[in-house]
Design an enzyme around this catalytic site. Structure first.
Site, PDB file in Angstrom:
ATOM      1  N   GLU A  60       1.155   0.132  -3.030  1.00  0.00           N
ATOM      2  CA  GLU A  60       2.374  -0.675  -2.918  1.00  0.00           C
ATOM      3  C   GLU A  60       3.641   0.168  -2.902  1.00  0.00           C
ATOM      4  OE1 GLU A  60      -0.307  -1.689  -4.459  1.00  0.00           O
ATOM      5  OE2 GLU A  60      -0.707  -3.614  -3.496  1.00  0.00           O
ATOM      6  N   HIS A 129      -2.404 -13.047 -11.039  1.00  0.00           N
ATOM      7  CA  HIS A 129      -2.359 -13.293  -9.596  1.00  0.00           C
ATOM      8  C   HIS A 129      -1.698 -14.613  -9.211  1.00  0.00           C
ATOM      9  CE1 HIS A 129      -4.924  -9.879  -9.115  1.00  0.00           C
ATOM     10  NE2 HIS A 129      -5.289 -10.147  -7.895  1.00  0.00           N
TER      11      HIS A 129
HETATM   12  C1  LIG Z   1      -2.136  -3.537  -6.839  1.00  0.00           C
HETATM   13  C2  LIG Z   1      -3.004  -4.443  -6.019  1.00  0.00           C
HETATM   14  N1  LIG Z   1      -2.870  -4.464  -4.681  1.00  0.00           N
HETATM   15  C3  LIG Z   1      -3.651  -5.264  -3.932  1.00  0.00           C
HETATM   16  C4  LIG Z   1      -4.600  -6.061  -4.493  1.00  0.00           C
HETATM   17  C5  LIG Z   1      -5.471  -6.975  -3.634  1.00  0.00           C
HETATM   18  N2  LIG Z   1      -6.832  -6.454  -3.587  1.00  0.00           N
HETATM   19  C6  LIG Z   1      -7.783  -6.913  -4.420  1.00  0.00           C
HETATM   20  S1  LIG Z   1      -9.223  -6.131  -4.235  1.00  0.00           S
HETATM   21  C7  LIG Z   1      -8.638  -5.149  -3.005  1.00  0.00           C
HETATM   22  C8  LIG Z   1      -9.536  -4.134  -2.383  1.00  0.00           C
HETATM   23  C9  LIG Z   1     -10.012  -3.100  -3.351  1.00  0.00           C
HETATM   24  O1  LIG Z   1     -10.974  -2.274  -2.781  1.00  0.00           O
HETATM   25  P1  LIG Z   1     -11.850  -1.271  -3.617  1.00  0.00           P
HETATM   26  O2  LIG Z   1     -10.999  -0.583  -4.635  1.00  0.00           O
HETATM   27  O3  LIG Z   1     -12.580  -0.404  -2.682  1.00  0.00           O
HETATM   28  O4  LIG Z   1     -12.853  -2.189  -4.436  1.00  0.00           O
HETATM   29  P2  LIG Z   1     -14.016  -3.158  -3.894  1.00  0.00           P
HETATM   30  O5  LIG Z   1     -13.404  -4.495  -3.729  1.00  0.00           O
HETATM   31  O6  LIG Z   1     -14.537  -2.591  -2.637  1.00  0.00           O
HETATM   32  O7  LIG Z   1     -15.030  -3.208  -4.982  1.00  0.00           O
HETATM   33  C10 LIG Z   1      -7.305  -5.469  -2.752  1.00  0.00           C
HETATM   34  C11 LIG Z   1      -6.474  -4.853  -1.709  1.00  0.00           C
HETATM   35  C12 LIG Z   1      -4.684  -6.047  -5.907  1.00  0.00           C
HETATM   36  N3  LIG Z   1      -5.562  -6.835  -6.560  1.00  0.00           N
HETATM   37  N4  LIG Z   1      -3.909  -5.212  -6.636  1.00  0.00           N
END
Ligand SMILES: Cc1ncc(C[n+]2csc(CCOP(=O)(O)OP(=O)(O)O)c2C)c(N)n1
Ligand SMILES: [Mg+2]
Lengths: 324, 319
Positions: A60, A129
């Site tokens: 972000e 959220h």
């Molecule tokens: C600071 C923040 N930015 C964006 C999000 C939205 N978001 C939730 S999960 C995710 C993807 C995360 O990917 P990864 O770390 O690879 O974990 P996975 O879901 O693959 O287990 C995003 C962008 C969030 N929860 N927090």
């Protein structure tokens, strides 16, 4: 004029502005290949390509900070925060950099960027959220904070936001993308910083915006069945705040309530009520009431969450209270 | 690892799988709301990892937390009840899918802000170091989380201050719809630890035995050296990022190919080959799990909703 959804109206504004001005580009998480987590930018990646629809890492600070830099050197970035809740991770850029750079450097440069972010509760997403933290952002001079309540306003305000030379935080509501309304085709702008009357009435004034507008319109319909005509003033822009229509309405009705989805303490309602007392004290016939979110982090459980959020009956009760 | 522990791991993996399959059904029926991220396909990661910890080691993870909760010893009943938002869930129905914790099991929660829990994990280790404890904090996160500043601040601090943290990156190849090489400057996440002079390694996360070995080795290093370690575990989620993912970013062929490497299938084959358990024995465990999950659903459905008094409870501590 066509009857379209809030989602379509926002999409339309983005597309028209991208077609009009090559300096406009979008960056954010999942805005491209995915098509936007709320499907607002669906089809954009295919139409404009990865240079103008940039999928970013989950970062972000780099998204908002990067948009600020690109804006300072002449582009018009639209940075998308997947939700406003993740804006807290980039708070420094949103409130401590973007709004201050122009002023601090004596007007040498400006920051013509838009931050689009969705907020709001009601989807059982849990405490981190589900927030409606609009008032926090509206606290900072130098930032423009916009939050539309109808599809037409969304389109007109977003187009103005993109053309503005100042940083604009554009707040959408997660439960309103399906809301439908008449929206002018093609070129259509609404000036930033202008409140408007969304429903005329003579008995009391309801001051509100965004989700609060949807709830207040329903409440006004119910009140009308009992012979109470509420006038609804939609703020649309929280900063700079346009009090004219509010004061004009209040001087006519002498009674008001303020409806917002965020928490009551230190909120939008607190600001509006103070200004009415400061600027129209002689017209006050009853204490002005606020309808807002209960002072709790929003819980996951559906019943508890709904109990915490402001509801139509709360608005009706407050309206009747100020009319006593 | 002895037979009993191997069988226990098999049982936990199947339990996670069946519990989530039922969870997905209940979500479709509208009985579960909000965001729900399934762990299906990744079961070997937390199962092998948590089996290598000592009970005094703390565990903290992201929102994809049902499996971790089960591996830490939280009951299927409680997981299911929290998913349904019931008062009998470990977070009393106020946290939901993304927020499962039970400190009595040293499970310190699923956390929904990507990367946000990494500095907190460093903080657990700061607290333990300050208290003179030599236990370890195991912090799990996704590949996508290694692109946010939190990750880098936490790793730098951990190495500089000799914090006992096992950083575990579950590299399932995507952060939502963004493939690792579209978001990360280096495709091997473990390379990021190099920048902080931190010991690291990478392991196949579809094989629970390999995960367990790698985790045991990393934990041993931390315990003896008093320094952090980053373990990258290669895996794949078989389902969408969360419920309702249009999955435009990957092909069905790719998903199918990975599903052939089903961690449960691989482990069954291993157990048979080593003559630890035969198909029949394992089918028995599957049946037992089936009953347990059914009971958990019944328990959760019969459990009361949290009362309105819960709305204002637990905002502030009692002082
Ligand atoms: C600071 C923040 N930015 C964006 C999000 C939205 N978001 C939730 S999960 C995710 C993807 C995360 O990917 P990864 O770390 O690879 O974990 P996975 O879901 O693959 O287990 C995003 C962008 C969030 N929860 N927090
Ligand atoms: Mg991932």
């Amino acid at each position: 004029m066509a009857r379209i959804t809030m989602r379509e109206a926002i999409s339309q504004a983005l597309m028209e502005e991208m077609d009009r001005d090559p300096a406009v580009f979008i960056l954010g998480e999942e805005v491209g290949v995915w098509g936007g987590t709320y499907a607002v930018t669906k089809g954009f990646y295919d139409k404009y390509g990865p240079e103008r629809v940039k999928d970013t890492p989950i970062a972000e600070n780099a998204i908002i900070g990067g948009a600020i830099g690109a804006a300072m050197v002449g582009q018009r970035p639209i940075a998308e925060l997947m939700t406003i809740n993740f804006g807290f991770s980039a708070m420094d850029y949103i409130v401590n950099q973007a709004p201050k750079l122009r002023y601090m450097f004596g007007g040498q440069f400006s920051v013509p960027m838009v931050i689009r972010a969705v907020g709001g509760g009601g989807r059982q997403l849990g405490a981190t959220h589900s927030q409606t933290p609009d008032a926090i952002f509206a606290h900072f001079p130098g930032l423009v904070v916009v939050s539309p309540g109808t599809p037409a306003d969304a389109k007109g305000l977003l187009k103005s936001a993109i053309r503005s030379n100042d940083p604009v935080l554009f707040l959408e509501h997660a439960t309103m993308y399906q809301v439908r309304g008449e929206v002018p085709d093609g070129e259509y702008t609404i000036p930033l910083g202008k409140s408007t009357i969304q429903r005329p009435g003579k008995d009391l004034t309801i001051v509100t915006y965004c989700k609060g507008l949807e709830l207040s319109m329903k409440a006004a319909e119910d009140l009308a069945k009992e012979g109470i005509e509420a006038e609804i003033v939609d703020l649309r822009t929280l900063r700079p705040l346009d009090m004219e229509p509010v004061l004009e309405s209040f001087k006519k009705t002498n009674r008001a309530i303020v409806v917002e989805e965020g928490w009551k303490s230190y909120g939008v309602g607190a600001e509006i009520v103070s200004r009415i007392y400061e600027q129209a004290f002689d017209y006050v016939d009853a204490p002005i009431l606020r309808v807002a979110q209960k002072e709790v982090p929003l819980p996951y459980n559906r019943n508890l969450e709904q109990a915490a959020l402001p509801q139509v009956p709360d608005i009706i009760a407050a309206a009747k209270e100020v009319l006593k | 690892m002895d037979k009993e522990n191997l069988i226990q791991m098999y049982y936990e993996m199947v339990l996670i799988r069946r519990l989530e399959e039922r969870g997905a059904e209940l979500y479709q029926q509208g009985k579960i709301g909000g965001f729900m991220h399934l762990y299906i396909g990744q079961e070997a990661v937390s199962t092998g990892l948590i089996a290598a910890r000592e009970p005094r080691d703390r565990v903290i993870t992201a929102y994809r937390d049902h499996g971790v909760a089960i591996n830490c010893g939280i009951s299927a009943n409680e997981v299911m009840a929290e998913l349904l938002g019931k008062s009998t869930g470990m977070s009393k129905g106020k946290g939901g899918s993304m927020h499962m914790a039970d400190t009595s099991k040293n499970m310190w929660g699923g956390h929904a802000i990507v990367g946000g829990h990494l500095p907190i994990a460093a903080g657990f280790a700061i607290g333990d170091q300050y208290a003179g404890n030599d236990n370890i904090t195991i912090c799990m996160f996704g590949d996508g989380a290694t692109n946010i500043g939190y990750f880098h601040e936490a790793l730098n601090l951990a190495k500089t201050w000799n914090l006992r943290v096992l950083w575990v990156c579950e590299n399932n190849q995507y952060g939502m719809g963004t493939a690792v090489d579209r978001a990360s400057a280096v495709s091997e996440i473990r390379q990021k630890a190099e920048g902080y002079g931190m010991k690291n390694s990478r392991v196949d996360g579809m094989d629970v035995v390999k995960v367990h070995e790698a985790a045991a080795e990393a934990l041993k290093y931390i315990r003896t050296e008093g320094k952090p370690y980053l373990l990258e575990i290669m895996t794949y989620r078989f389902r969408g990022h969360s419920m309702g993912d249009p999955e435009r970013y990957r092909t069905q062929d790719e998903v199918k190919k990975w599903q052939e490497d089903d961690p449960i299938g691989i482990f069954r084959a291993y157990l048979a080959k080593k003559k630890i358990a035969l198909g029949n024995d394992l089918d028995g465990i599957d049946a037992q799990v089936e009953t347990e999950v059914q009971k958990a659903v019944e328990f959760a459905e019969a459990s009361p909703e949290p009362g309105m008094d819960q709305l204002f409870a637990d905002i502030y501590a009692e002082n």
